[in-house]
Design an enzyme around this catalytic site. Structure first.
Site, PDB file in Angstrom:
ATOM      1  N   HIS A 139       2.699   4.416   1.762  1.00  0.00           N
ATOM      2  CA  HIS A 139       1.755   5.600   1.664  1.00  0.00           C
ATOM      3  C   HIS A 139       0.757   5.346   3.683  1.00  0.00           C
ATOM      4  O   HIS A 139       0.891   6.613   3.963  1.00  0.00           O
ATOM      5  CB  HIS A 139       0.218   5.640   1.267  1.00  0.00           C
ATOM      6  CG  HIS A 139       0.750   6.333   0.176  1.00  0.00           C
ATOM      7  ND1 HIS A 139       0.860   7.224  -0.960  1.00  0.00           N
ATOM      8  CD2 HIS A 139       0.917   5.509  -1.696  1.00  0.00           C
ATOM      9  CE1 HIS A 139       1.361   7.495  -1.495  1.00  0.00           C
ATOM     10  NE2 HIS A 139       1.329   6.546  -2.104  1.00  0.00           N
TER      11      HIS A 139
ATOM     12  N   GLU B 124       4.787  11.166  -3.302  1.00  0.00           N
ATOM     13  CA  GLU B 124       6.056   9.860  -3.979  1.00  0.00           C
ATOM     14  C   GLU B 124       7.112   9.786  -4.508  1.00  0.00           C
ATOM     15  O   GLU B 124       7.506   8.636  -4.142  1.00  0.00           O
ATOM     16  CB  GLU B 124       4.491   9.258  -5.501  1.00  0.00           C
ATOM     17  CG  GLU B 124       3.293   8.984  -5.724  1.00  0.00           C
ATOM     18  CD  GLU B 124       3.495   7.684  -4.996  1.00  0.00           C
ATOM     19  OE1 GLU B 124       4.091   7.138  -4.430  1.00  0.00           O
ATOM     20  OE2 GLU B 124       2.008   7.258  -5.270  1.00  0.00           O
TER      21      GLU B 124
ATOM     22  N   SER C 146       8.727   1.807  -1.242  1.00  0.00           N
ATOM     23  CA  SER C 146       8.120   0.926  -1.479  1.00  0.00           C
ATOM     24  C   SER C 146       8.712   0.017  -2.724  1.00  0.00           C
ATOM     25  O   SER C 146       8.061  -0.672  -2.497  1.00  0.00           O
ATOM     26  CB  SER C 146       6.645   0.488  -1.986  1.00  0.00           C
ATOM     27  OG  SER C 146       6.325   1.474  -2.466  1.00  0.00           O
TER      28      SER C 146
ATOM     29  N   HIS D  70       2.265  -1.181  -1.678  1.00  0.00           N
ATOM     30  CA  HIS D  70       2.626  -0.019  -2.008  1.00  0.00           C
ATOM     31  C   HIS D  70       1.886   0.709  -1.553  1.00  0.00           C
ATOM     32  O   HIS D  70       1.944   1.549  -0.696  1.00  0.00           O
ATOM     33  CB  HIS D  70       2.602   0.209  -3.622  1.00  0.00           C
ATOM     34  CG  HIS D  70       2.397   1.547  -3.887  1.00  0.00           C
ATOM     35  ND1 HIS D  70       3.826   2.603  -4.398  1.00  0.00           N
ATOM     36  CD2 HIS D  70       1.619   2.823  -4.056  1.00  0.00           C
ATOM     37  CE1 HIS D  70       3.636   3.988  -4.119  1.00  0.00           C
ATOM     38  NE2 HIS D  70       2.138   4.078  -4.104  1.00  0.00           N
TER      39      HIS D  70
HETATM   40 FE   LIG Z   1       1.576   5.803  -4.559  1.00  0.00          FE
END
Ligand SMILES: [Fe+2]
Length: 268
Positions: free
Chosen positions: A146, A187, A206, A141
């Site tokens: 990110h 996010e 993700s 993730h």
């Molecule tokens: Fe995150």
């Protein structure tokens, strides 16, 4: 507040617990060595499986700077990326670097890290038996979701600014405002690109299940992004989101967030 997406580490190994009143000043105490050598062959195989599956699933459903970041950071290289290798590319480009943490860190620590252009990544990866269920975000993730966007200068700058806003919000007892802003942009944000709806946020990029759901489900709300709406819109941390905020473009999100001062955020 951000418990599903933000790292929380146990007290530092020195046994000294950072005081919450210091608002993240001790963030370096949460950093641990990644110990890349300790990832097993199975760990690397799980990364490769997740990477191949997610790249195929996303296709062009994600904003193009995300895909550029994947290439730039050579994330397609087999196996779990090592933090030093990522930083060797990322830091000269945008000034950001990644650090390993053993799990969730408190919100004040997380925001202080962002304000310092440091992104915490879990020093562990999910097991094959847990491919689609995570109790805490792992390095897939964190690194796949990110880091590609932190190679994009403007998005990286926006993320740093959210860190500063987050520190100010927590100091004012209003941390949830910055948490919502982070959630609905970094996010779980969506953004149009050449008129097409795309994934912007790492939690969507993700996620095997929520990436398509966020774009295609007819059972969710998709509302226009504004910083005022983001700051005032609650979110779910333990289920798919019931609503997503859609910006007219990645550039709109960046411009609006960068223009927001802490004082304005607290008054929205
Ligand atoms: Fe995150």
């Amino acid at each position: 507040m951000l418990q599903e997406k933000i790292k929380k580490a146990p007290p530092p190994s020195s046994g000294r617990s950072p005081s919450p009143s210091k608002l993240g000043e001790d963030w370096e105490a949460y950093v641990v060595p990644q110990e890349w050598e300790s990832f097993s062959e199975e760990d690397h195989a799980v990364w490769d499986l997740l990477f191949a599956r997610q790249v195929e699933l996303l296709g062009s459903r994600v904003v193009s700077p995300f895909l550029d970041g994947i290439d730039l950071l050579r994330l397609s290289h087999p196996g779990v990326p090592d933090v030093e290798g990522l930083n060797a590319i990322l830091e000269p480009r945008t000034g950001w670097r990644t650090v390993a943490v053993p799990g969730l860190v408190p919100d004040d620590v997380f925001f202080a890290m962002l304000a310092s252009q440091v992104f915490p990544v879990g020093n562990f990866i999910r097991t094959r038996a847990q491919l689609d269920y995570l109790e805490a975000p792992d390095c897939f993730h964190d690194m796949f979701g990110h880091i590609p966007m932190l190679a994009h200068h403007d998005f990286a700058d926006m993320t740093r600014h959210i860190g500063e806003l987050g520190s100010a919000a927590i100091a004012a007892g209003e941390g949830h405002r910055a948490a919502r802003l982070y959630w609905h942009s970094v996010e779980f944000g969506l953004a149009k690109e050449h008129g097409e709806l795309k994934i912007l946020g790492a939690g969507l990029a993700s996620s095997f299940g929520e990436s398509h759901f966020s774009l295609e489900s007819g059972a969710v709300e998709r509302l226009s992004f504004s910083v005022e709406r983001a700051v005032n819109t609650p979110y779910k941390h333990d289920a798919f989101q019931p609503r997503y905020l859609v910006s007219e473009s990645l550039e709109q999100t960046v411009a609006e967030v960068l223009a927001l001062t802490a004082e304005e955020m607290l008054a929205l």
